[in-house]
Design a protein around this motif. Structure first.
Motif, PDB file in Angstrom:
ATOM      1  N   PHE A  19      44.756 128.490 -24.914  1.00  0.00           N
ATOM      2  CA  PHE A  19      46.085 128.960 -25.166  1.00  0.00           C
ATOM      3  C   PHE A  19      47.241 128.797 -24.052  1.00  0.00           C
ATOM      4  O   PHE A  19      48.099 128.509 -24.372  1.00  0.00           O
ATOM      5  N   LEU A  20      46.571 129.397 -23.114  1.00  0.00           N
ATOM      6  CA  LEU A  20      47.493 129.133 -21.685  1.00  0.00           C
ATOM      7  C   LEU A  20      47.813 127.604 -21.298  1.00  0.00           C
ATOM      8  O   LEU A  20      48.937 127.264 -21.000  1.00  0.00           O
ATOM      9  N   GLY A  22      48.324 125.356 -23.273  1.00  0.00           N
ATOM     10  CA  GLY A  22      49.215 124.906 -24.509  1.00  0.00           C
ATOM     11  C   GLY A  22      50.711 125.498 -24.028  1.00  0.00           C
ATOM     12  O   GLY A  22      51.963 124.958 -23.910  1.00  0.00           O
ATOM     13  N   LYS A  23      50.531 126.965 -23.329  1.00  0.00           N
ATOM     14  CA  LYS A  23      51.954 127.513 -23.196  1.00  0.00           C
ATOM     15  C   LYS A  23      52.367 126.911 -21.962  1.00  0.00           C
ATOM     16  O   LYS A  23      53.740 126.856 -21.597  1.00  0.00           O
ATOM     17  N   ARG A  25      52.143 123.739 -20.926  1.00  0.00           N
ATOM     18  CA  ARG A  25      52.292 122.378 -21.350  1.00  0.00           C
ATOM     19  C   ARG A  25      51.269 121.547 -20.665  1.00  0.00           C
ATOM     20  O   ARG A  25      51.561 120.393 -20.264  1.00  0.00           O
ATOM     21  N   SER A  32      45.784 118.518 -28.650  1.00  0.00           N
ATOM     22  CA  SER A  32      45.340 119.420 -29.525  1.00  0.00           C
ATOM     23  C   SER A  32      44.797 118.506 -30.637  1.00  0.00           C
ATOM     24  O   SER A  32      43.728 118.724 -31.177  1.00  0.00           O
ATOM     25  N   GLY A 215      42.841 127.638 -29.215  1.00  0.00           N
ATOM     26  CA  GLY A 215      43.760 128.359 -28.377  1.00  0.00           C
ATOM     27  C   GLY A 215      45.026 127.517 -28.397  1.00  0.00           C
ATOM     28  O   GLY A 215      46.086 128.123 -28.298  1.00  0.00           O
ATOM     29  N   LEU A 216      45.018 126.076 -28.201  1.00  0.00           N
ATOM     30  CA  LEU A 216      46.223 125.202 -28.230  1.00  0.00           C
ATOM     31  C   LEU A 216      46.976 125.328 -29.349  1.00  0.00           C
ATOM     32  O   LEU A 216      48.219 125.413 -29.498  1.00  0.00           O
ATOM     33  N   SER A 219      48.957 128.640 -29.393  1.00  0.00           N
ATOM     34  CA  SER A 219      50.012 128.609 -28.632  1.00  0.00           C
ATOM     35  C   SER A 219      51.278 127.897 -29.152  1.00  0.00           C
ATOM     36  O   SER A 219      52.288 128.338 -28.737  1.00  0.00           O
ATOM     37  N   THR A 220      51.022 127.349 -30.362  1.00  0.00           N
ATOM     38  CA  THR A 220      52.145 126.646 -31.109  1.00  0.00           C
ATOM     39  C   THR A 220      52.672 127.510 -32.156  1.00  0.00           C
ATOM     40  O   THR A 220      53.475 127.067 -32.800  1.00  0.00           O
ATOM     41  N   ARG A 222      54.151 130.865 -34.138  1.00  0.00           N
ATOM     42  CA  ARG A 222      55.181 131.978 -33.729  1.00  0.00           C
ATOM     43  C   ARG A 222      54.772 133.022 -35.303  1.00  0.00           C
ATOM     44  O   ARG A 222      54.638 132.633 -36.169  1.00  0.00           O
TER      45      ARG A 222
END
Length: 315
Positions: A19-20, A22-23, A25, A32, A215-216, A219-220, A222
């Motif tokens: 996740f981190l 991805g956030k 970048r 992914s 996680g990735l 992270s995308t 919403r």
């Protein structure tokens, strides 16, 4: 407590790392996609093949497990669809997706890595069987439902052929079928050592790569969805489904403790990413599905940690 620290914490830490990444970048959409394809087409099939080929067929076809796990899942599927109609007045295709999102466990990308960490690679029978049920039966039911809704009840034969063709090309199903064929045709005969080594080396990447991919993916996403609707869907998934599974085991499908605890843990997994794939394919319920995956995965850190503390062997 040992299970929470030694199993649940590392599993969710890998998801958080993805996740981190991805956030921040560090790993983008291309990463992914590559991880997902590696896990789906190479790592998981290798793990499933060697896991089924080296086990007696009778162990894999555990009918009490199938009855409890699948029975609870179908009940939640139906309840989710009915609640979608009663609470939100949704039509048939959306009802199908609400039910699927409420019952579909992430057995492939999360269940198998979790069992590797908690029980070891020699105890993958339950998540393998659960993955086959999810991939073949549940996706098949959803696709038939959606195709019938799209065609207004016409063309059932064509729909069934399309579903059968899709399932026959699924690498998770094909690898499991190949392993079961070996187990059935050559009982007691182990795989050649080079094949075992290849599958173990490739399959070893399934767990970490799948968890980073989750996680990735998260992270995308919403939360562009009705949180009231997502709340009851996640409650059905993380709370009602494992409780129903436990009840069916106690009332109708007694089994040995390992398979019983495995059925409950697998039923308590968060919503699987394949629901998002189905939603994208039919261009409906995409945002709500992704929100359910995100929220159920986050909240499962609590529910799965509790279940692992109950059922996982001490370190």
């Amino acid at each position: 407590m040992h299970a929470v620290l030694n199993v649940a914490l590392p599993v969710f830490a890998i998801i958080l790392a993805g996740f981190l990444s991805g956030k921040m970048r560090l790993l983008g959409p291309a990463s992914s996609e590559a991880l997902n394809k590696y896990v789906y087409w190479m790592a998981l099939p290798a793990l499933l093949f060697v896991g089924t080929a080296r086990r007696p067929l009778a162990e894999l076809l555990n009918w009490p497990f199938i009855g409890a796990f699948l029975g609870a899942m179908l009940a939640v599927y139906l309840l989710g669809a009915v609640l979608g109609r009663l609470l939100h007045g949704e039509k048939s295709p959306i009802m199908c997706m609400q039910g699927l999102t409420a019952c579909f466990s992430n057995t492939g990308y999360m269940g198998i890595p979790l069992f590797v960490a908690a029980f070891g690679t020699d105890n993958l029978g339950p998540p393998i069987l659960a993955t086959v049920i999810m991939s073949a039966i549940m996706v098949g039911i959803a696709v038939i439902w959606l195709e019938l809704a799209r065609s207004h009840g016409h063309g059932l034969g064509k729909t069934v052929v399309q579903v059968g063709t899709a399932i026959s090309k699924n690498p998770l199903i094909l690898s499991t079928a190949a392993g079961m064929a070996w187990s059935f045709l050559l009982p007691g005969v182990d795989l050649p050592r080079p094949v075992i080594t290849f599958c173990e080396l490739v399959g070893a990447g399934a767990g970490p790569c799948a968890l980073v991919a989750i996680g990735l993916f998260l992270s995308t996403r919403r939360l562009n969805a009705n949180l009231g609707e997502i709340s009851w869907i996640v409650a059905l998934k993380l709370l009602l489904q494992p409780v129903l599974t436990w009840y069916l085991i106690e009332a109708l499908f007694p089994m040995d403790p390992f398979w019983a605890s495995s059925a409950i843990i697998l039923a308590a997994l968060p919503t699987g990413a394949l629901t998002f794939v189905v939603a994208q394919q039919y261009e409906m319920y995409v945002e709500r599905t992704s929100a359910a995956i995100l929220i159920s995965t986050i909240l499962s850190t609590v529910t799965l940690s509790y279940l692992l503390a109950l059922y996982a062997p001490p370190a």
